[in-house]
Design a protein around this motif. Structure first.
Motif, PDB file in Angstrom:
ATOM      1  N   ASP A  63       0.805  -1.223   0.000  1.00  0.00           N
ATOM      2  CA  ASP A  63       0.000   0.000   0.000  1.00  0.00           C
ATOM      3  C   ASP A  63       0.835   1.269   0.000  1.00  0.00           C
ATOM      4  O   ASP A  63       0.556   2.210  -0.759  1.00  0.00           O
ATOM      5  CB  ASP A  63      -0.929   0.005   1.221  1.00  0.00           C
ATOM      6  N   VAL A  64       1.819   1.328   0.876  1.00  0.00           N
ATOM      7  CA  VAL A  64       2.671   2.511   0.997  1.00  0.00           C
ATOM      8  C   VAL A  64       4.093   2.046   1.267  1.00  0.00           C
ATOM      9  O   VAL A  64       4.337   0.873   1.579  1.00  0.00           O
ATOM     10  CB  VAL A  64       2.211   3.454   2.135  1.00  0.00           C
ATOM     11  N   GLY A  65       5.054   2.972   1.171  1.00  0.00           N
ATOM     12  CA  GLY A  65       6.440   2.600   1.440  1.00  0.00           C
ATOM     13  C   GLY A  65       7.305   3.815   1.655  1.00  0.00           C
ATOM     14  O   GLY A  65       6.928   4.942   1.311  1.00  0.00           O
ATOM     15  N   ILE A  66       8.477   3.583   2.236  1.00  0.00           N
ATOM     16  CA  ILE A  66       9.479   4.630   2.426  1.00  0.00           C
ATOM     17  C   ILE A  66      10.652   4.324   1.511  1.00  0.00           C
ATOM     18  O   ILE A  66      11.217   3.226   1.559  1.00  0.00           O
ATOM     19  CB  ILE A  66       9.946   4.695   3.887  1.00  0.00           C
ATOM     20  N   THR A  67      11.019   5.291   0.683  1.00  0.00           N
ATOM     21  CA  THR A  67      12.149   5.128  -0.219  1.00  0.00           C
ATOM     22  C   THR A  67      12.720   6.502  -0.521  1.00  0.00           C
ATOM     23  O   THR A  67      12.264   7.510   0.031  1.00  0.00           O
ATOM     24  CB  THR A  67      11.722   4.393  -1.511  1.00  0.00           C
ATOM     25  N   GLY A  68      13.715   6.571  -1.388  1.00  0.00           N
ATOM     26  CA  GLY A  68      14.273   7.854  -1.794  1.00  0.00           C
ATOM     27  C   GLY A  68      13.519   8.398  -2.993  1.00  0.00           C
ATOM     28  O   GLY A  68      13.032   7.645  -3.833  1.00  0.00           O
ATOM     29  N   ARG A  69      13.422   9.720  -3.074  1.00  0.00           N
ATOM     30  CA  ARG A  69      12.771  10.316  -4.243  1.00  0.00           C
ATOM     31  C   ARG A  69      13.499   9.940  -5.525  1.00  0.00           C
ATOM     32  O   ARG A  69      12.881   9.736  -6.571  1.00  0.00           O
ATOM     33  CB  ARG A  69      12.727  11.839  -4.089  1.00  0.00           C
ATOM     34  N   ASP A  70      14.832   9.824  -5.453  1.00  0.00           N
ATOM     35  CA  ASP A  70      15.600   9.429  -6.636  1.00  0.00           C
ATOM     36  C   ASP A  70      15.245   8.014  -7.075  1.00  0.00           C
ATOM     37  O   ASP A  70      15.105   7.728  -8.271  1.00  0.00           O
ATOM     38  CB  ASP A  70      17.105   9.551  -6.370  1.00  0.00           C
ATOM     39  N   LEU A  71      15.059   7.115  -6.101  1.00  0.00           N
ATOM     40  CA  LEU A  71      14.693   5.738  -6.435  1.00  0.00           C
ATOM     41  C   LEU A  71      13.277   5.657  -6.990  1.00  0.00           C
ATOM     42  O   LEU A  71      12.989   4.841  -7.874  1.00  0.00           O
ATOM     43  CB  LEU A  71      14.828   4.854  -5.198  1.00  0.00           C
ATOM     44  N   LEU A  72      12.386   6.490  -6.478  1.00  0.00           N
ATOM     45  CA  LEU A  72      11.024   6.551  -7.005  1.00  0.00           C
ATOM     46  C   LEU A  72      11.034   7.002  -8.461  1.00  0.00           C
ATOM     47  O   LEU A  72      10.378   6.388  -9.319  1.00  0.00           O
ATOM     48  CB  LEU A  72      10.184   7.509  -6.159  1.00  0.00           C
ATOM     49  N   GLY A  79       2.069   3.860 -11.166  1.00  0.00           N
ATOM     50  CA  GLY A  79       1.165   3.772 -10.025  1.00  0.00           C
ATOM     51  C   GLY A  79       1.735   4.273  -8.722  1.00  0.00           C
ATOM     52  O   GLY A  79       1.005   4.419  -7.736  1.00  0.00           O
ATOM     53  N   ALA A  80       3.037   4.544  -8.657  1.00  0.00           N
ATOM     54  CA  ALA A  80       3.679   4.995  -7.412  1.00  0.00           C
ATOM     55  C   ALA A  80       3.766   6.515  -7.394  1.00  0.00           C
ATOM     56  O   ALA A  80       4.192   7.126  -8.364  1.00  0.00           O
ATOM     57  CB  ALA A  80       5.068   4.380  -7.289  1.00  0.00           C
ATOM     58  N   GLU A 179      15.382  13.177  -1.209  1.00  0.00           N
ATOM     59  CA  GLU A 179      15.339  12.884   0.215  1.00  0.00           C
ATOM     60  C   GLU A 179      14.426  11.683   0.402  1.00  0.00           C
ATOM     61  O   GLU A 179      13.812  11.194  -0.557  1.00  0.00           O
ATOM     62  CB  GLU A 179      14.823  14.072   1.014  1.00  0.00           C
ATOM     63  N   ALA A 180      14.326  11.182   1.616  1.00  0.00           N
ATOM     64  CA  ALA A 180      13.410  10.085   1.900  1.00  0.00           C
ATOM     65  C   ALA A 180      11.979  10.578   1.769  1.00  0.00           C
ATOM     66  O   ALA A 180      11.646  11.685   2.205  1.00  0.00           O
ATOM     67  CB  ALA A 180      13.651   9.541   3.299  1.00  0.00           C
ATOM     68  N   VAL A 181      11.127   9.758   1.168  1.00  0.00           N
ATOM     69  CA  VAL A 181       9.736  10.141   0.959  1.00  0.00           C
ATOM     70  C   VAL A 181       8.822   8.962   1.288  1.00  0.00           C
ATOM     71  O   VAL A 181       9.222   7.800   1.191  1.00  0.00           O
ATOM     72  CB  VAL A 181       9.466  10.614  -0.486  1.00  0.00           C
ATOM     73  N   LEU A 182       7.611   9.290   1.677  1.00  0.00           N
ATOM     74  CA  LEU A 182       6.562   8.286   1.820  1.00  0.00           C
ATOM     75  C   LEU A 182       5.810   8.234   0.505  1.00  0.00           C
ATOM     76  O   LEU A 182       5.373   9.272  -0.001  1.00  0.00           O
ATOM     77  CB  LEU A 182       5.611   8.648   2.958  1.00  0.00           C
ATOM     78  N   ILE A 183       5.692   7.038  -0.064  1.00  0.00           N
ATOM     79  CA  ILE A 183       5.010   6.890  -1.336  1.00  0.00           C
ATOM     80  C   ILE A 183       3.774   6.014  -1.166  1.00  0.00           C
ATOM     81  O   ILE A 183       3.686   5.210  -0.240  1.00  0.00           O
ATOM     82  CB  ILE A 183       5.933   6.300  -2.426  1.00  0.00           C
ATOM     83  N   SER A 184       2.825   6.213  -2.066  1.00  0.00           N
ATOM     84  CA  SER A 184       1.584   5.453  -2.033  1.00  0.00           C
ATOM     85  C   SER A 184       1.361   4.803  -3.382  1.00  0.00           C
ATOM     86  O   SER A 184       1.907   5.251  -4.405  1.00  0.00           O
ATOM     87  CB  SER A 184       0.412   6.382  -1.699  1.00  0.00           C
ATOM     88  N   GLY A 185       0.544   3.767  -3.383  1.00  0.00           N
ATOM     89  CA  GLY A 185       0.182   3.101  -4.617  1.00  0.00           C
ATOM     90  C   GLY A 185      -0.934   3.833  -5.335  1.00  0.00           C
ATOM     91  O   GLY A 185      -1.297   4.961  -4.984  1.00  0.00           O
ATOM     92  N   PRO A 186      -1.522   3.200  -6.341  1.00  0.00           N
ATOM     93  CA  PRO A 186      -2.552   3.863  -7.141  1.00  0.00           C
ATOM     94  C   PRO A 186      -3.819   4.185  -6.365  1.00  0.00           C
ATOM     95  O   PRO A 186      -4.560   5.094  -6.735  1.00  0.00           O
ATOM     96  CB  PRO A 186      -2.824   2.853  -8.261  1.00  0.00           C
ATOM     97  N   ASP A 187      -4.093   3.465  -5.277  1.00  0.00           N
ATOM     98  CA  ASP A 187      -5.299   3.696  -4.482  1.00  0.00           C
ATOM     99  C   ASP A 187      -4.928   4.139  -3.073  1.00  0.00           C
ATOM    100  O   ASP A 187      -3.881   3.761  -2.540  1.00  0.00           O
ATOM    101  CB  ASP A 187      -6.149   2.420  -4.415  1.00  0.00           C
ATOM    102  N   ASP A 188      -5.784   4.938  -2.461  1.00  0.00           N
ATOM    103  CA  ASP A 188      -5.589   5.367  -1.076  1.00  0.00           C
ATOM    104  C   ASP A 188      -6.084   4.271  -0.144  1.00  0.00           C
ATOM    105  O   ASP A 188      -7.290   4.093   0.032  1.00  0.00           O
ATOM    106  CB  ASP A 188      -6.344   6.674  -0.811  1.00  0.00           C
ATOM    107  N   ALA A 189      -5.177   3.536   0.453  1.00  0.00           N
ATOM    108  CA  ALA A 189      -5.550   2.416   1.317  1.00  0.00           C
ATOM    109  C   ALA A 189      -5.988   2.917   2.688  1.00  0.00           C
ATOM    110  O   ALA A 189      -5.438   3.904   3.207  1.00  0.00           O
ATOM    111  CB  ALA A 189      -4.365   1.461   1.468  1.00  0.00           C
ATOM    112  N   PRO A 190      -6.968   2.260   3.322  1.00  0.00           N
ATOM    113  CA  PRO A 190      -7.362   2.626   4.683  1.00  0.00           C
ATOM    114  C   PRO A 190      -6.161   2.528   5.635  1.00  0.00           C
ATOM    115  O   PRO A 190      -5.396   1.578   5.579  1.00  0.00           O
ATOM    116  CB  PRO A 190      -8.428   1.570   5.031  1.00  0.00           C
ATOM    117  N   GLY A 191      -6.007   3.505   6.461  1.00  0.00           N
ATOM    118  CA  GLY A 191      -4.887   3.539   7.398  1.00  0.00           C
ATOM    119  C   GLY A 191      -3.757   4.443   6.953  1.00  0.00           C
ATOM    120  O   GLY A 191      -2.888   4.801   7.753  1.00  0.00           O
ATOM    121  N   THR A 192      -3.759   4.841   5.672  1.00  0.00           N
ATOM    122  CA  THR A 192      -2.679   5.696   5.169  1.00  0.00           C
ATOM    123  C   THR A 192      -2.684   7.050   5.864  1.00  0.00           C
ATOM    124  O   THR A 192      -1.631   7.581   6.229  1.00  0.00           O
ATOM    125  CB  THR A 192      -2.806   5.892   3.650  1.00  0.00           C
TER     126      THR A 192
END
Length: 280
Positions: A63-72, A79-80, A179-192
């Motif tokens: 649903d979501v993840g922590i990664t670098g903006r460069d890696l994103l 979808g990310a 920098e480090a970013v929180l990313i989400s998938g194509p849908d807003d999952a409950p709990g995000t």
């Protein structure tokens, strides 16, 4: 449960784990674990290579993840999407080559560019109308010019020391401020939204401290000019009707200057307290 991708190693891993712990989540205890459920908080953690996180999240597998903006950006997963910058692991992505070899971006036309981020570099150069031959490498790209594999490199630059030691200098515009970013998938999952609110609370706590002080009531307006807080200071009467107690949030980076200015104004009993978490 909300499925969260977390870096399992590298520069992002330790700070990500610490930040999630400060946000009230229970992560893994063994660095070899690849999965950890936290049912009390309604989440599951999946520990993955930072470079793969955008792929898992963008595909909807997580649903979501922590990664670098460069890696994103490098993953180029439609979808990310970035939903929040997390304020750590900052770096700049730049081109570098032998001193004097290139001056402008257009000088790269037809040249060989070594990089560990071919997706990011390709997208950037396409947007600027510059055609090059990319040389994908898995790290240590700064050696590519000296060894004759490439004419220039594109890589993350923090201090520039590694590039200078390799006889290279940066040129042209930055490709990206990462920098480090929180990313989400194509849908807003409950709990995000709950996760996002908690992480924002941690970031506020890291950037601010609470300052308490006593002050003559006649000087409050001038004190507020020095430290106005995020919204407005809390002001309470004291037993002496000519004095008040003031509480205000102050940026951690400027707290000593603020304390000095408040003291010079006439404030006394100035105390600074750390903020462990917050909801603003």
């Amino acid at each position: 449960m909300l499925r969260i991708a977390v870096p399992n190693k590298g520069s992002l891993a330790e700070t990500s784990a610490t930040m999630l712990a400060e946000a009230g989540y229970t992560g893994r205890r063994d660095s070899k674990d690849l999965h950890k459920a936290d049912p009390a908080n309604g989440v599951e953690f999946f520990y993955l290579r930072p470079k793969d996180i955008a792929t898992y999240v963008g595909s909807g597998a997580l649903d979501v993840g922590i990664t670098g903006r460069d890696l994103l950006k490098d993953a180029r997963m439609p979808g990310a999407r970035e939903i929040e910058a997390l304020g750590f692991a900052g770096s700049t992505f730049r081109f570098a080559a032998a001193p004097g070899r290139f001056a402008e971006l257009s000088d790269l036309e037809g040249c060989r560019i070594a990089t560990s981020y071919p997706g990011l570099v390709d997208s950037f150069l396409d947007a600027h109308g510059v055609a090059v031959d990319l040389v994908p490498l898995d790290g240590a790209v700064e050696s590519a010019v000296r060894l004759g594999v490439a004419d220039a490199v594109a890589d993350v630059v923090e201090t520039g020391t590694t590039l200078r030691q390799a006889g290279l200098e940066v040129f042209g515009p930055p490709l990206l401020q990462s920098e480090a970013v929180l990313i989400s998938g194509p849908d807003d999952a409950p709990g995000t939204e709950t996760l996002l609110r908690r992480l924002r609370g941690v970031m506020v706590a890291r950037r601010y401290v609470m300052v308490d002080y006593d002050l003559p009531a006649s000087l409050v307006d001038r004190a507020v000019e020095i430290a106005g807080g995020i919204e407005s200071p809390t002001i309470l009467p004291l037993r002496d009707p000519e004095w008040v107690a003031v509480r205000v949030m102050v940026a951690r980076s400027s707290v000593n200057r603020v304390m000095d200015e408040l003291y010079e104004l006439g404030a006394r009993a100035i105390l600074v307290t750390a903020i462990h978490n917050a909801r603003i």
